[in-house]
Scaffold this active site. Structure first.
Site, PDB file in Angstrom:
ATOM      1  N   GLU A  96      -3.258  26.018  -8.395  1.00  0.00           N
ATOM      2  CA  GLU A  96      -4.451  25.255  -8.731  1.00  0.00           C
ATOM      3  C   GLU A  96      -5.113  26.086  -9.889  1.00  0.00           C
ATOM      4  O   GLU A  96      -6.325  25.620 -10.089  1.00  0.00           O
ATOM      5  CB  GLU A  96      -5.158  24.682  -7.638  1.00  0.00           C
ATOM      6  N   HIS A 141     -11.278  24.279  -3.384  1.00  0.00           N
ATOM      7  CA  HIS A 141     -10.566  23.145  -3.234  1.00  0.00           C
ATOM      8  C   HIS A 141     -10.058  22.939  -1.702  1.00  0.00           C
ATOM      9  O   HIS A 141      -9.544  24.059  -1.140  1.00  0.00           O
ATOM     10  CB  HIS A 141      -9.491  22.892  -4.057  1.00  0.00           C
ATOM     11  N   HIS A 149      -8.822  20.390   2.006  1.00  0.00           N
ATOM     12  CA  HIS A 149      -8.487  19.058   2.721  1.00  0.00           C
ATOM     13  C   HIS A 149      -9.393  18.578   3.618  1.00  0.00           C
ATOM     14  O   HIS A 149      -8.819  18.451   4.893  1.00  0.00           O
ATOM     15  CB  HIS A 149      -6.994  19.229   3.075  1.00  0.00           C
ATOM     16  N   HIS A 173      -5.882  13.223  -1.161  1.00  0.00           N
ATOM     17  CA  HIS A 173      -5.534  14.771  -0.981  1.00  0.00           C
ATOM     18  C   HIS A 173      -6.430  15.586  -0.480  1.00  0.00           C
ATOM     19  O   HIS A 173      -6.260  16.650   0.402  1.00  0.00           O
ATOM     20  CB  HIS A 173      -5.080  14.891  -2.596  1.00  0.00           C
TER      21      HIS A 173
END
Length: 274
Positions: A117, A141, A143, A212
Site C-alpha cells: 500500500e 492503515h 482493519h 476492509h
C-alpha cells in the site's frame, strides 16, 4: 556507533504496531504504517545503513516527497513480529531527488520490500502535507473490527457515517470534526485506490475502505493511533446499540453544535445538517 533500533522512530513503530496487533486490528500481515522523517532524525544512524541500498522505482513520480526519508512497514510482514525483529519487518527508505523512486537505507532484510500500500501512503502523505502545512507525518492503515462491521449496515456516505460516529461517543466530534471520508469498495494495493484515498485525505484525516479497513493521518504515531482508536471505540458502542434494538435517545444537533463551540472546532457541515 548508535543503534538505530533504539531510535525514537523505530521504538515508536514497535509500540504502534504491537498496540495495533493487541487491539485485534492487524491479523496476519494486515495493516501498514508509515512515518515521515527528517534528515536530522536519521543522521546519527548512517553507520547502520546498508552498504549498497537497494533502489525501487515508484509507479508514479512524487516530487513533493523528493529527498524525504520515511520509516515503513514491510510487505507481507506481521505486525505481531515487529517487536521481535524490527530490521526484518521495518525499513527506513529515502525518496530520491526527483521523487521517482526510493532507496532502502536500513531494514527490510532478506530482500523484503515496503508495504504493497506504499502508493496509497505516499499519495496520502502528499495531500496531508498540503492540507496541514506539513504538520501531519503519519499514515496508518488497519482493519479496525467495528468500523468494518458498520460499513455493512450503515449507508456508506460521509455525512451519515460521520454523524453516527459523532453520536456514538461524545469525544468523536472533538477528535475528528472533519468527519470520515468513505470510498466505494476497490481492489487494494493499486494506484487507483491510492489516488481515491488521497483525494479524500484532502478533506478528512480518516478514510474508510468499506468491508476492509480504515486509513488515518496525524502529526505523530500517538495522535494517529488515538484518532483511529477513538473512531473504533464509537463504532464498538454503535454495534452494541444496534444489537440492542437501536437508539432510544442520542446527542442532538444542538448539543453537537455546543460541543464544537466549547472545544473550538468546526464540525463537518453535511454531517451536522442531518
Amino acid at each position: 556507533m548508535q543503534n538505530i533500533t533504539q531510535s525514537w522512530f523505530v521504538q515508536g513503530m514497535i509500540k504502534a504496531t504491537t498496540d495495533a496487533w493487541l487491539k485485534g486490528w492487524d491479523e496476519r500481515n494486515g495493516g501498514n504504517l508509515t512515518l515521515r522523517l527528517d534528515d536530522a532524525d536519521i543522521a546519527p544512524y548512517h553507520g547502520n545503513f546498508h552498504a549498497q541500498p537497494r533502489y525501487i522505482p515508484l509507479s508514479q513520480p512524487m516530487p513533493l516527497l523528493a529527498n524525504t526519508p520515511f520509516i515503513v512497514t514491510g510487505s507481507g510482514k506481521f505486525f505481531r513480529n515487529v517487536q521481535l525483529d524490527p530490521a526484518a519487518n521495518l525499513g527506513v527508505v529515502k525518496v530520491d531527488s526527483d521523487g521517482a523512486g526510493y532507496h532502502i537505507l536500513w531494514g527490510l532484510t532478506n530482500e523484503a520490500v515496503p508495504t504493497s500500500e506504499l502508493p496509497a501512503h505516499f499519495l496520502s502523505h502528499c495531500e496531508r502535507i498540503k492540507a496541514t502545512n506539513g504538520k501531519d507525518r503519519v499514515i496508518m492503515h488497519c482493519h479496525a473490527t467495528n468500523l468494518i462491521a458498520l460499513t455493512y449496515v450503515l449507508e456508506n456516505d460521509t455525512a451519515v457515517f460521520t454523524r453516527q460516529l459523532w453520536e456514538g461517543s461524545t469525544e468523536c466530534l472533538v477528535v475528528f470534526p472533519d468527519g470520515v471520508g468513505i470510498l466505494p469498495w476497490m481492489v487494494p494495493g493499486t494506484d487507483e485506490i491510492g489516488q481515491a484515498t488521497a483525494q479524500e485525505m484532502q478533506k478528512h484525516s480518516l478514510v474508510l475502505w468499506p468491508f476492509h479497513g480504515v486509513f488515518g493521518s496525524g502529526p505523530t504515531l500517538d495522535e494517529t493511533f488515538g484518532l483511529i482508536d477513538t473512531a473504533e471505540k464509537s463504532a464498538q458502542v454503535l454495534v452494541k446499540v444496534y444489537s440492542m434494538g437501536g437508539m432510544k435517545q442520542t446527542i442532538s444537533r444542538e448539543e453537537l453544535i455546543a460541543l464544537g463551540q466549547r472545544f473550538g472546532v468546526t464540525p463537518l457541515a453535511s454531517a451536522l445538517a442531518l
